[in-house]
Design an enzyme around this catalytic site. Sequence first.
Site, PDB file in Angstrom:
ATOM      1  N   GLU A 152      -1.886  -9.109   3.948  1.00 37.52           N
ATOM      2  CA  GLU A 152      -1.807  -9.640   5.314  1.00 37.52           C
ATOM      3  C   GLU A 152      -3.158  -9.861   5.963  1.00 37.52           C
ATOM      4  OE1 GLU A 152      -1.482  -5.089   5.777  1.00 37.52           O
ATOM      5  OE2 GLU A 152      -1.004  -6.634   4.306  1.00 37.52           O
ATOM      6  N   HIS A 191      -3.684  -5.134   0.545  1.00 36.45           N
ATOM      7  CA  HIS A 191      -3.147  -5.641   1.812  1.00 36.45           C
ATOM      8  C   HIS A 191      -3.188  -7.178   1.819  1.00 36.45           C
ATOM      9  CE1 HIS A 191      -2.672  -1.882   4.087  1.00 36.45           C
ATOM     10  NE2 HIS A 191      -3.682  -1.451   3.345  1.00 36.45           N
ATOM     11  N   SER A 193       1.349 -15.490  37.701  1.00 39.10           N
ATOM     12  CA  SER A 193      -0.057 -15.108  37.835  1.00 39.10           C
ATOM     13  C   SER A 193      -1.019 -16.249  37.529  1.00 39.10           C
ATOM     14  CB  SER A 193      -0.367 -13.949  36.884  1.00 39.10           C
ATOM     15  OG  SER A 193      -0.258 -14.392  35.535  1.00 39.10           O
ATOM     16  N   GLY A 194      -0.486 -17.333  36.963  1.00 42.85           N
ATOM     17  CA  GLY A 194      -1.368 -18.394  36.493  1.00 42.85           C
ATOM     18  C   GLY A 194      -1.789 -18.186  35.059  1.00 42.85           C
ATOM     19  N   GLY A 195      -1.409 -17.026  34.476  1.00 41.61           N
ATOM     20  CA  GLY A 195      -1.737 -16.731  33.088  1.00 41.61           C
ATOM     21  C   GLY A 195      -0.783 -17.401  32.120  1.00 41.61           C
ATOM     22  N   VAL A 196      -1.124 -17.336  30.844  1.00 37.53           N
ATOM     23  CA  VAL A 196      -0.350 -18.014  29.807  1.00 37.53           C
ATOM     24  C   VAL A 196       1.074 -17.473  29.727  1.00 37.53           C
ATOM     25  CG1 VAL A 196      -0.183 -18.466  27.329  1.00 37.53           C
ATOM     26  CG2 VAL A 196      -2.410 -18.520  28.451  1.00 37.53           C
ATOM     27  N   SER A 208       3.135 -15.616  31.772  1.00 34.58           N
ATOM     28  CA  SER A 208       4.079 -15.826  32.868  1.00 34.58           C
ATOM     29  C   SER A 208       4.392 -17.307  33.042  1.00 34.58           C
ATOM     30  CB  SER A 208       3.538 -15.237  34.177  1.00 34.58           C
ATOM     31  OG  SER A 208       2.397 -15.937  34.632  1.00 34.58           O
ATOM     32  N   CYS A 232       0.837  -1.205   0.000  1.00 34.95           N
ATOM     33  CA  CYS A 232       0.000   0.000   0.000  1.00 34.95           C
ATOM     34  C   CYS A 232       0.873   1.257   0.000  1.00 34.95           C
ATOM     35  CB  CYS A 232      -0.981  -0.024   1.173  1.00 34.95           C
ATOM     36  SG  CYS A 232      -2.389   1.094   0.943  1.00 34.95           S
TER      37      CYS A 232
END
Length: 511
Positions: free
Chosen positions: A171, A169, A223-226, A228, A79
């Site tokens: 993508e 575009h 934290s138990g999150g993905v 970390s 573009c």
Amino acid sequence: MTEKILILDFGSQYTQLIARAIREANVYCEIIPFNKEIKFDSSIKGIILSGSPFSVNEENAPFVNIQSLAEKVPILGICYGAQLMAKQYGGLVEKSNKREYGRATLLITEDNTLVKNIPAVSQIWMSHSDSIKKLPEGFTLIGKTDNIPIAAFSYKNATAHQIAGLQFHPEVYHSIEGKNILRNFLLETCRCSCDWTPAHFITDSIAAIKKTIGDKKVVMGLSGGVDSTVAATLIHKAIGANLHGIFVDNGLLRKHEYDEVIETYKELGLNITGVNAREHFYTKLAGKILPEEKRKAIGSAFIEIFDQESHKLQDISFLGQGTIYPDVIESVSVHGPSVMIKSHHNVGGLPEKMKLQLIEPLRTLFKDEVRRIGAELGIPSKMLNRHPFPGPGLGIRILGEVTEEKVALLQNADAIYIDELKKTGLYEKVWQAGSILLPVKSVGVMGDERTYEYTLALRAVTSVDGMTADWAHLPYDFLANVSNEIINNVKGINRVVYDISSKPPATIEWE
């Protein structure tokens, strides 16, 4: 040395999508502001020029010397990048008679490696107000649309690498063959090996972490999150018990989450210390009503507890964090590159306070890549595929003052909601779901008794990355069942509503 593609960002809303498409082709890439100095080495295989909200004919339009770049590596302009390419080589770029936006049909007019094995006719996505009216001398037209006579082109001379431009575009999802065109650029033009896989990333990362840390020790707030969890697992693979994880129960987690996360971390072999700090957080939150006040209270309370626990450890040199790539990309505004870097959503303030060096093994990855790395590391899918959960936890899903009693109320109601989503197979179809306890009471009737209890709002959205989101169209029968289950089993809630707001204009969280 890992092969890489550089993406020069001119401020397009789609720049990160370009990077995702390149990564999906198993080629490592980095996004940098268009005016950042490039230090070329043999690892850089090519450069992609992004789109931009600017016109190339504006006085202050972003500029790079494409001809000098092409002396080093192949270039693909998308573009704005294509228009800048055409203008610099002597072509003509002017305002379109009408702005072309949305779906269009690409007609391939000339064989070229960029469109190798691409159908002669395919759907693409346009978003521009300028058009290339005339190609520079020596350039080859390779594609057009009904409205745009120059939609794709290429150029090669004896003294430089091949360059190519796409007015559309490739993508975005709506350009059906777009990712195949990008893959052709990587394979045929840049000669990339396309071997950047999760397994390679893990091997390289573990080696790099070992080299950086040696026999020193790392402390990390989990934290138990993905993010970390994957970061901690990678560091653990490199240095074993020299990683000390701290998981703080702030009293704002989901029901049973503390025990479940601790158990999973032990299964992964992580050296983890759990800290029950609920009362400390409830005390800090007492009397706080405004969202920003609550966020700051929760953040400062975490830093106090984490600092306190860290000082019980000896000879810590590094702080581990689960920072990912969107947190550190230097953003470009329509007025030029921003001097700011997006603030981390991780442990703010700790490195300065504790005088520790940072170790961030995921800082080059997008969220979906983090999950692929996690799967390769053997992290259970129940943790990898968890919905995003805000750092302040239920503290910003309880509107108004947070109390221990309100937390228990919300935990019980939210557990029913999430369990029902999982039972019905809807959890995987939703990007994020949660319950919000409103500071609103209303009259209800249960049996022969009059009640005056809280209202609960249910929220569920579909999204790719959280930047935009649509409300999830959950079945009416499901919502009716969840409402009944919550009202019948959670004393203190007698009314359930469903949030049908999209982002924008609303946000995913209420606070």
